[in-house]
Each structure stands twice: as C-alpha cells, then as structure tokens.
Design a protein around this motif. Structure first.
Motif, PDB file in Angstrom:
ATOM      1  N   ALA B  66       0.850  -1.195   0.000  1.00  0.00           N
ATOM      2  CA  ALA B  66       0.000   0.000   0.000  1.00  0.00           C
ATOM      3  C   ALA B  66       0.885   1.244   0.000  1.00  0.00           C
ATOM      4  O   ALA B  66       1.944   1.266   0.626  1.00  0.00           O
ATOM      5  N   GLY B  67       0.466   2.237  -0.732  1.00  0.00           N
ATOM      6  CA  GLY B  67       1.203   3.497  -0.743  1.00  0.00           C
ATOM      7  C   GLY B  67       2.266   3.572  -1.828  1.00  0.00           C
ATOM      8  O   GLY B  67       2.785   4.637  -2.112  1.00  0.00           O
ATOM      9  N   GLU B  68       2.614   2.451  -2.432  1.00  0.00           N
ATOM     10  CA  GLU B  68       3.621   2.480  -3.511  1.00  0.00           C
ATOM     11  C   GLU B  68       2.931   2.594  -4.861  1.00  0.00           C
ATOM     12  O   GLU B  68       1.837   2.055  -5.050  1.00  0.00           O
ATOM     13  N   ASP B  69       3.587   3.262  -5.786  1.00  0.00           N
ATOM     14  CA  ASP B  69       3.030   3.374  -7.128  1.00  0.00           C
ATOM     15  C   ASP B  69       3.374   2.104  -7.895  1.00  0.00           C
ATOM     16  O   ASP B  69       4.557   1.832  -8.156  1.00  0.00           O
ATOM     17  N   PRO B  70       2.384   1.302  -8.263  1.00  0.00           N
ATOM     18  CA  PRO B  70       2.683   0.023  -8.938  1.00  0.00           C
ATOM     19  C   PRO B  70       3.435   0.200 -10.250  1.00  0.00           C
ATOM     20  O   PRO B  70       4.126  -0.715 -10.693  1.00  0.00           O
ATOM     21  N   ALA B  71       3.319   1.389 -10.864  1.00  0.00           N
ATOM     22  CA  ALA B  71       4.003   1.611 -12.144  1.00  0.00           C
ATOM     23  C   ALA B  71       5.517   1.577 -11.966  1.00  0.00           C
ATOM     24  O   ALA B  71       6.245   1.233 -12.899  1.00  0.00           O
ATOM     25  N   PHE B  72       5.992   1.939 -10.768  1.00  0.00           N
ATOM     26  CA  PHE B  72       7.451   2.042 -10.546  1.00  0.00           C
ATOM     27  C   PHE B  72       7.945   1.080  -9.465  1.00  0.00           C
ATOM     28  O   PHE B  72       9.090   1.153  -9.051  1.00  0.00           O
ATOM     29  N   TRP B  73       7.071   0.207  -9.011  1.00  0.00           N
ATOM     30  CA  TRP B  73       7.439  -0.779  -7.978  1.00  0.00           C
ATOM     31  C   TRP B  73       8.436  -1.782  -8.554  1.00  0.00           C
ATOM     32  O   TRP B  73       8.382  -2.129  -9.733  1.00  0.00           O
ATOM     33  N   LYS B  74       9.380  -2.225  -7.691  1.00  0.00           N
ATOM     34  CA  LYS B  74      10.361  -3.229  -8.136  1.00  0.00           C
ATOM     35  C   LYS B  74      10.188  -4.492  -7.303  1.00  0.00           C
ATOM     36  O   LYS B  74      10.404  -4.452  -6.093  1.00  0.00           O
ATOM     37  N   PRO B  75       9.852  -5.604  -7.917  1.00  0.00           N
ATOM     38  CA  PRO B  75       9.685  -6.838  -7.137  1.00  0.00           C
ATOM     39  C   PRO B  75      11.032  -7.465  -6.777  1.00  0.00           C
ATOM     40  O   PRO B  75      12.021  -7.267  -7.493  1.00  0.00           O
ATOM     41  N   THR B  76      11.032  -8.215  -5.704  1.00  0.00           N
ATOM     42  CA  THR B  76      12.234  -8.975  -5.335  1.00  0.00           C
ATOM     43  C   THR B  76      12.287 -10.231  -6.213  1.00  0.00           C
ATOM     44  O   THR B  76      11.306 -10.554  -6.907  1.00  0.00           O
ATOM     45  N   ALA B  77      13.407 -10.943  -6.147  1.00  0.00           N
ATOM     46  CA  ALA B  77      13.543 -12.188  -6.927  1.00  0.00           C
ATOM     47  C   ALA B  77      12.468 -13.190  -6.511  1.00  0.00           C
ATOM     48  O   ALA B  77      11.898 -13.892  -7.351  1.00  0.00           O
ATOM     49  N   GLU B  78      12.160 -13.224  -5.208  1.00  0.00           N
ATOM     50  CA  GLU B  78      11.131 -14.158  -4.719  1.00  0.00           C
ATOM     51  C   GLU B  78       9.769 -13.788  -5.299  1.00  0.00           C
ATOM     52  O   GLU B  78       8.961 -14.653  -5.639  1.00  0.00           O
ATOM     53  N   MET B  79       9.532 -12.483  -5.393  1.00  0.00           N
ATOM     54  CA  MET B  79       8.242 -12.028  -5.905  1.00  0.00           C
ATOM     55  C   MET B  79       8.121 -12.347  -7.402  1.00  0.00           C
ATOM     56  O   MET B  79       7.054 -12.751  -7.866  1.00  0.00           O
ATOM     57  N   ILE B  80       9.245 -12.203  -8.113  1.00  0.00           N
ATOM     58  CA  ILE B  80       9.215 -12.558  -9.545  1.00  0.00           C
ATOM     59  C   ILE B  80       8.921 -14.058  -9.679  1.00  0.00           C
ATOM     60  O   ILE B  80       8.147 -14.476 -10.534  1.00  0.00           O
ATOM     61  N   ALA B  81       9.517 -14.845  -8.796  1.00  0.00           N
ATOM     62  CA  ALA B  81       9.273 -16.295  -8.820  1.00  0.00           C
ATOM     63  C   ALA B  81       7.788 -16.581  -8.572  1.00  0.00           C
ATOM     64  O   ALA B  81       7.216 -17.486  -9.190  1.00  0.00           O
ATOM     65  N   ALA B  82       7.168 -15.800  -7.683  1.00  0.00           N
ATOM     66  CA  ALA B  82       5.729 -15.976  -7.415  1.00  0.00           C
ATOM     67  C   ALA B  82       4.923 -15.648  -8.675  1.00  0.00           C
ATOM     68  O   ALA B  82       3.981 -16.368  -9.016  1.00  0.00           O
ATOM     69  N   TYR B  83       5.293 -14.582  -9.355  1.00  0.00           N
ATOM     70  CA  TYR B  83       4.623 -14.237 -10.619  1.00  0.00           C
ATOM     71  C   TYR B  83       4.790 -15.381 -11.625  1.00  0.00           C
ATOM     72  O   TYR B  83       3.876 -15.722 -12.351  1.00  0.00           O
ATOM     73  N   GLN B  84       6.009 -15.976 -11.649  1.00  0.00           N
ATOM     74  CA  GLN B  84       6.275 -17.051 -12.617  1.00  0.00           C
ATOM     75  C   GLN B  84       5.397 -18.276 -12.353  1.00  0.00           C
ATOM     76  O   GLN B  84       5.101 -19.031 -13.272  1.00  0.00           O
ATOM     77  N   ARG B  85       4.983 -18.453 -11.097  1.00  0.00           N
ATOM     78  CA  ARG B  85       4.181 -19.635 -10.762  1.00  0.00           C
ATOM     79  C   ARG B  85       2.697 -19.435 -11.055  1.00  0.00           C
ATOM     80  O   ARG B  85       1.921 -20.388 -10.999  1.00  0.00           O
ATOM     81  N   ALA B  86       2.289 -18.209 -11.351  1.00  0.00           N
ATOM     82  CA  ALA B  86       0.860 -17.925 -11.546  1.00  0.00           C
ATOM     83  C   ALA B  86       0.336 -18.581 -12.820  1.00  0.00           C
ATOM     84  O   ALA B  86       1.087 -18.851 -13.749  1.00  0.00           O
TER      85      ALA B  86
END
Lengths: 395, 306
Positions: B66-86
């Motif tokens: 919350a409070g972060e602009d999703p347009a400029f948010w940077k995911p961590t490697a773990e978060m990218i891995a979560a996206y990859q599993r979707a």
C-alpha cells in the motif's frame, strides 16, 4: 578337456597369428553391430526431439539448418527473422510461439535466448538454484555446469562473435542462477538466457548512466529539442546487476529484434494446419517446417547410406569368412607334419578334428568377448557420440 | 427415561450429520481452492477487474505494498518467482510496471490487457537521448493510466474475461455474465462523464500530474499538467510557473491524484483555483473499491465541470 588344453597351448605358442585372427573376426562382427546401435540411438534421439517440437518458423532457406538450429542449437545460424513473426503468431491466437535466438556462445557452448515457455515445452527442471528471473541471468545445462565447474552464484562471460570485430559484440558477464537436471539431450550442452539478454549481448539493449541527469558534461555531445546526445566516453555496463538493472533499455522497434527461429506449439491440429497454410503462400519470406518431417527426411538419407554400407559390409564379411576358411585350410596344410606326428603317436582322426574344433572354439570365445567389450563401450559413450555428431551436423 | 434416550439418539444423529456436513464443506472448499486460477496482476484496477469477473473461480494476487506506485514498484527475486508460478499474469500494457521489461516471464501466462487499443496509446513526454548516430530513444514511451478512459477500462476488462475463459472454458458463461455487469457500470460512468464534459466543452483545467491523458482524450477535456505532489506544498518557482500558465490557460480547477495539503488548497483558492480529487486508484484504496472510487471521482469532477 585335453583337446582344449592342447588347442590353448597351440594358440598361445602362435599368439601373433591368433591375435590377428581374433582382431579380424571381431572387427567384421562388431563394426556392423556398433553402427546399427549408433544409428538406432541417433534415430531415437532425433525422432523423439523432433516429435516433441510441433512446428518451427524461420526464414526461407534450408529447412534442415533451421530445424537443427532450433532443436539442436547447431552452429550454423540460419537467416534471421524478426520478433514481429513471433508476435504475429501470438496475435493469431492459434498457437503459443516460443522465440529461439541461438547465435552467441559462452566458451564453446551455445547461448540459447528464449522464454520460460521453452522450459515447459521440454519439461526441463532445475536441479540446483532457480530459473531465470531478470535480464543478465543464465541457467546452465547439466553438462555445461559440469565441464565448466560452475554452480549458481558464479558468473559466465559470453564470447565475442569474432576476435577481430573490435567494434562488435562486447562480452556480457552473466550471472549463473540455476543448473538444469540432466536430459541426455542438446539442452545439457546449452546456456539458457532470456531472449532479451541475448539482444543485450548483441548490443541492441544496454545500460548506462541516466543522460538526463548526468553530471559529467564532457560525456554530452549536444542537447537539442529534448534529446541528449552522448559521445563514446559514456560508460556502458557489461554486467547487469540489481543496481544498474533499471538503466537497461533497448534501441529501435522491438518488433524488429532478431530471432533464429520460433518454435510453435499450436492449440490443436486444426490450428496447426491453418498456420501451415498461411506460410505456404509464395510471397511469404518465412517458412514453417514440421521437424519430424525434416528429421524423417534426414534419417531416410542416413538409412540409404546405411543400406549401402550394410551391403558393402556384407560383401567384405563374406570375403573375410572365405579368407578365414582359406587361412584355416592352409594352416592345416602347413601343419601336415605335425598332424602326421600326432597320428603316429596314436591320435585318431576324430581326436585331431577335436583339436581343430577346440582351437576354433577358443578363437570364437575370445572374439565374442572382444565384440562384447566394443559394444559395451559404444553403449556407454554412444549416446554422447551421436549427440556430438548431430550437433556437428548442425554446425 | 425413554424420552432422554430419544433425545440422546436425536443429538447423536444431529452430531453425525453435522460432522458429515463439516467434512463435506471442508472437502468442497479445498477442492474449490485447488480449482481456483492463480492470477497475478500489476495494478489494482486489474485486480478489481479479475475479481469481479472471475469471482470465486480466481485467486487474485497484487503484491505491491500500500502506498507504492505500482508503475514504478520493483519486485524482489522471490516475488518474480511468485509471478512465474501464476496461471495468468495480467499486464496493463502501455509500458506500465517498468520491471516487466527486464523480468523473465512465460509468454503463455502473460495477458496484455490494452493490446486491443495498443495503436491508440498516448505517447509520453519523456526526455529522449541518443548515443552517436544510433537514433534518439526514450526509456518510457506511453502514458499508462489507460483505465481512466472508461471505454478502455471496459476493453481491458474484456481482455481479462477472455483470458480467464481461455483457461477455464467450462465456466465461460459465468465470466461473461460478470463481465457484462462490470461493462454496464463502466458504460454508465462513461455516459455520465460525457454529458458533464459536453456541458463544459473546452473549459481549461489543471492537473497536478500528467496522468489524465486518456481521461482528457476520451471526454475532450482541456487539461494542462503540472508536476505537483499532493503531500508537499509547491515551491515558490512552481507557483510562479502556475501564474504564468494561468495567463494562457485560465483554469478555475486543479485535479489532484489524492487530497492535497490544506496549505496548497488555501493558496490555490486565493488564486481563484478550486481543488478536486480524481484518484487513478492504481493501488488499493484505503476505503471502498475501484468502482466506488471512480464514482466519487466522477462526482468530484462534476464540480469542476458544472
């Protein structure tokens, strides 16, 4: 038992002649068997991978070069196509396109630029580390990791295309993030990167300081109409790190970025047929090939050659058998005095026939052992040998 | 005695049935959870669209804090891995979520929800640069708050519906029904804004940030943008620039992404400029949901266009 002992003593005494005989017979027997085995392995490998790759799209030209590059990462780079082709297939909704860009190398291993869909298509699993996450990372095939002694956390430099091309492709230091489980196929011998990383290696994308906020004005050639032009002093990064990742960007229209081919997985058979129809038009500058048909054609050529080899081998074999019979007949002639002595000592003709039969049996047994050893060696190294031969053919 | 035995028997039967029901419900909910499509999104509007259309058949994840602009948010490697599993990754397109350009994601899972109108995106006004003779280029190319044109929002929702239906063709009808309801709500907002905008044709307006390009284009609003932050009182030079701008573009209202500081409002009032909030709702709102925020936005803008 006595006959075997006498025969053994005789063969041991004439060891050179015996060894030559065993060698000749072994070669005549083992060669066609080994060749057949290698061809069977080759056929299985080629066919299995071709059947697991529904369609490949590439530039018009040699279908074999295109297939071998897309499937086996051969060094022969086919004429390039653009990313627009991949996007057109995706837009059609008929198939899943998987871009493949196999042009660069890291040490002697091919760098395969693709997407994660490739891993799913081939059923590749990560043995250690993780899969590709961001630009600049690579995942190694099992053999690459073993031969180069690399593990997740290490780095690997891409090789320049030509040592004389000073203005060409700069090496990119890639971070190894994972190692694949062995597949006993070409994937073991490849370095996998995101296709965007392959474009960075080519120089289509790069990272550098933000020119809009740069403090060193000596880097700026001119500022005009909102455009900042930099000179050659601008330092470009040769390694992608979390700190400089955001500075990486691509020049030009991404739809024009190059690929060596696109592996196409149609939604169903009908979709595949429609897609193939689209590429049959003469004005199309691309071709779509069914790897199983291309590899089938290659195998047919191989088998035509094999049939000729078989015929030659059979003729040589027959001639050798006749020669062996002649050798034995002549050898019996030469041993006439020896036979007469044995006869005078009281040996019957049947006993002497047993001696000769025992000699043939011993030679046969040694030949069988030697053939088995050769075939065991072929069995152990044949798969790798065939793979190397296929890759060489691709190159 | 017999009545207490009867009561006991009734109680035992009831308990048995209750246990059966509990087990059945647990099994059903587990099966449902397993059957649900895992959907990852890059901004809150797409989360809202996916949840409205997918309802109980989807599990939508929007990991931006919350409070972060999703347009400029940077995911961590773990978060990218979560996206990859979707099962599905819903992208906004228009160069939204910068991290997508450098991340490795499976093409088969990606859905560019603005692809239908990709040829009509508004170019961004970034500083370009070039290296020698390689040609000028910019690092961010398009205005990305595409959903502020409600017609485009409906097109993005349709792309979400189609993607979900491709994954679960057996419940396509359910997705289509939910989409139609959502679409009708968008069309109602679109019609309302069109009527309001027609009444105030060509009225000069100001925006605190250049995020209303699609809103302005769709509803023919005459908006000029500043680069003002709602949580910061603008510096004196910025007030001077505003005063200069006012001479050519005499706006009576400024549109903010979120409620500005009272000091800014007071000073603007003194210049004869009122403040209204039109939140792009790129991230999850503190109260309400996407539709309630948009309805409030339209009502707020109505004040400026009245």
């Amino acid at each position: 038992m006595d006959s075997l002992y006498v025969a053994w003593r005789y063969l041991s005494f004439n060891w050179l002649r015996t060894a030559t005989l065993i060698g000749c017979v072994s070669i005549i027997l083992a060669l066609p068997l080994a060749l057949n085995f290698l061809l069977d392995v080759g056929e299985r490998q080629l066919t299995a991978r071709a059947q697991a790759t529904p369609l490949v799209v590439g530039a018009k030209g040699s279908a074999l070069d295109l297939t071998l590059n897309a499937l086996y990462f051969g060094e022969q780079v086919p004429e390039l196509i653009s990313m627009a082709e991949d996007e057109a297939i995706a837009r059609s909704g008929l198939a899943l396109p998987i871009p493949v860009y196999v042009r660069f190398h890291a040490r002697e291993f091919p760098i395969v630029g693709t997407t994660l869909d490739y891993f799913e298509l081939r059923g590749l699993s990560i043995a250690s580390g993780r899969t590709l996450g961001v630009l600049g990372e690579c995942v190694l095939g099992a053999t690459v990791a073993e031969r180069l002694g690399l593990a997740p956390g290490d780095s690997l430099l891409s090789s320049p295309e030509s040592v004389f091309d000073l203005a060409g492709v700069y090496p990119l230091k890639m971070k190894v993030v994972g190692v694949l489980a062995p597949t006993h196929g070409p994937d073991d011998l490849a370095v996998f990167v995101d296709v965007k990383t392959a474009w960075v290696i080519q120089g289509l994308g790069h990272g550098h300081e933000d020119l809009a906020s740069i403090e060193d004005e000596s880097v700026v050639l001119e500022r005009r109409d909102g455009n900042v032009m930099a000179n050659a002093k601008l330092l470009k990064y040769n390694e992608i790190t979390p700190a400089n990742l955001d500075s990486f960007h691509f020049h030009g229209d991404p739809a024009l970025y190059p690929l060596t081919g696109v592996i196409v997985a149609p939604n169903d058979e009908r979709a595949g047929t429609i897609l193939r129809g689209r590429y049959l038009q003469e004005e199309s500058r691309q071709q779509i090939v069914r790897p199983d048909e291309v590899i089938g054609g290659l195998l047919q050529s191989i088998f035509r050659i094999k049939d000729m080899l078989d015929a030659a081998m059979a003729t040589v074999g027959a001639a050798t058998v006749l020669a062996l019979i002649l050798v034995f007949a002549l050898s019996l002639r030469l041993r006439e005095r020896e036979m007469t002595t044995m006869f005078k000592l009281g040996c019957s003709r049947a006993t002497m026939a047993r001696f000769v039969a025992a000699e043939i049996m011993i030679i046969g047994a040694f030949t069988a052992v030697l053939c088995a050893a050769v075939l065991a060696l072929v069995n152990a190294y044949g798969v790798d040998l065939v793979r190397a031969l296929i890759l060489q053919q691709g190159g | 005695m017999s009545s207490s035995a009867e009561r006991f028997s009734v109680m035992r039967t009831s308990l048995s049935w209750l246990s059966v029901l509990l087990i059945a419900s647990a099994v059903t909910s587990t099966t449902l959870a397993e059957d649900r499509l895992s959907v990852y999104v890059v901004n809150y509007p797409l989360k809202y669209f996916a949840e409205r259309i997918g309802a109980e058949h989807v599990s939508v994840e929007f990991p931006v804090p919350a409070g972060e602009d999703p347009a400029f948010w940077k995911p961590t490697a773990e978060m990218i891995a979560a996206y990859q599993r979707a099962d599905l990754i819903l992208l906004n397109g228009a160069s939204y979520a910068k991290w997508i350009a450098t991340a490795t994601l499976a093409r088969s899972r990606l859905v560019d929800t603005s692809r239908e109108f990709a040829d009509h995106l508004v170019a961004g006004g970034n500083v370009t640069h070039s290296h020698g003779n390689t040609g000028a280029h910019a690092h961010g190319n398009f205005a990305f708050t595409t959903w502020l044109d409600f017609n485009q929002a409906a097109a993005q929702a349709k792309a979400v519906m189609e993607a979900l239906a491709r994954m679960r063709p057996d419940i396509r009808a359910s997705f289509e029904r939910n989409f139609e309801v959502l679409q009708s709500e968008f069309m109602a907002l679109d019609a309302e804004l069109n009527v309001m905008a027609r009444k105030a044709a060509n009225r000069p307006l100001l925006a605190s940030h250049p995020v209303y390009q699609y809103l302005a284009r769709r509803y023919a609003l005459n908006i000029k943008s500043l680069h003002w932050e709602p949580d910061r009182v603008p510096e004196e030079s910025e007030w001077t620039r505003l005063a200069a701008m006012q001479r050519e573009h005499a706006a009576k209202w400024i549109i903010w992404e979120q409620a500005p500081l009272e000091a800014s409002v007071q000073r603007l009032n003194a210049m004869g400029i009122g403040s209204v909030v039109f939140s792009p709702a790129a991230n999850q709102p503190e109260r309400g949901d996407f539709m309630t925020v948009m309805r409030a936005n339209v009502a707020n803008l109505g004040r400026a266009l009245d």
